[in-house]
Design an enzyme around this catalytic site. Sequence first.
Site, PDB file in Angstrom:
ATOM      1  N   SER A 179      39.831  48.117  40.865  1.00 44.90           N
ATOM      2  CA  SER A 179      39.410  47.076  39.927  1.00 44.90           C
ATOM      3  C   SER A 179      38.090  47.483  39.287  1.00 44.90           C
ATOM      4  CB  SER A 179      39.254  45.743  40.669  1.00 44.90           C
ATOM      5  OG  SER A 179      38.881  44.709  39.794  1.00 44.90           O
ATOM      6  N   HIS A 214      34.822  35.886  46.993  1.00 42.26           N
ATOM      7  CA  HIS A 214      35.486  36.055  45.698  1.00 42.26           C
ATOM      8  C   HIS A 214      35.343  34.822  44.823  1.00 42.26           C
ATOM      9  CE1 HIS A 214      38.558  36.729  42.598  1.00 42.26           C
ATOM     10  NE2 HIS A 214      38.190  37.992  42.753  1.00 42.26           N
ATOM     11  N   HIS A 264      42.255  46.387  36.083  1.00 41.32           N
ATOM     12  CA  HIS A 264      42.625  46.735  37.456  1.00 41.32           C
ATOM     13  C   HIS A 264      44.028  47.321  37.492  1.00 41.32           C
ATOM     14  CE1 HIS A 264      44.500  42.546  38.459  1.00 41.32           C
ATOM     15  NE2 HIS A 264      45.472  43.424  38.360  1.00 41.32           N
TER      16      HIS A 264
END
Length: 346
Positions: A210, A290, A314
Amino acid sequence: MESAIPLHLETPRTRHKRVPDDYQPPYPSFVARYKPSVNRVVMAYFGLQYRGTAAAAATDALAEIAARFAAEGGPSHWDRAQYVDQAGYENVVSVAYWDDIARFDKWFASAREAWTGAQPEGIGTFIEVLRPTVARHETLFSSLGRPEGVAAISGGMSGEVQEHAYWGGMRDRIPLSQTGPMSPGGNPELIRDGARLRVKAHDNLCLIRSGQDWSDTETSERKLYLDDVEPVLREGMDFLRDDGLGIGCYANRYMRVLAAGGDASEKSYGQSWWKSLAALERWAESHPTHVKIFGAAMKYLSTLGPSAKLRLYHEVTVAAADEQFFEYLNCHAKTGMLAAVESVAA
């Protein structure tokens, strides 16, 4: 609006998408498109690990693998990145991509022996390879014009796609998700081959790369990204590196991409191995680290709107057991998938 799944890989669904057919994403995103004749790709990570006293030998080894990449049968694209790992070792990772399995296999035989067969004292090397069918991986880009990673060997990019900007979009972009749960099976095992250690992982191991590219940003946007977003991203990447095993992340590397001359560029990416796509999804959807990254990114993008120059992308792969290869020479026990074996032993 296109589907992220190319027409030739569409099949009647037995597992439904997370959004209705008339879903409209709030902003555009794009995916890589391969020629229909390409049914498998190779993503090969050649890593080198050392401390300061071995810097000269490391430089020679890096030059050697670059020369092999340029030789007959070498990859269609490769890039290089650097990071310091949790044990304080300098790591340089050269990632190479092929869309021709026969070409890769012929090239790899001698390259593998040169890379993990023997190295000078103080140098650790590793090879981590996936060779998935195109039905087992997906890509996503926030903008066109600069393909990264595996997308650099694709035939081009899509128009705007539907399956993004919602939890579950990552799974919905993988063609195999139309019919399969992609659940993991088995535990990682260690195989000793002299000084070399190989890891036999398990079915449906998940890889994510990513990336972030702030090279096009101007002064105020660059400051906003580097001051408000990147530190939060780094905190999440450090959590996965140090404590990810408890949530299904075997190993994580947060790396700075190196320019052709070896200097740090204004690009970075996180690369991590997960027990399953489901474990990666759970972290993305609900883990505090996250959630914090997502919040910082949304604040950044809502502040700048369409004028934002930051590029994001990503690639995610869910690999079958026979599509994986992991080999390590003179590396510490928390390197890559060696950490997965250590976790099972514990």
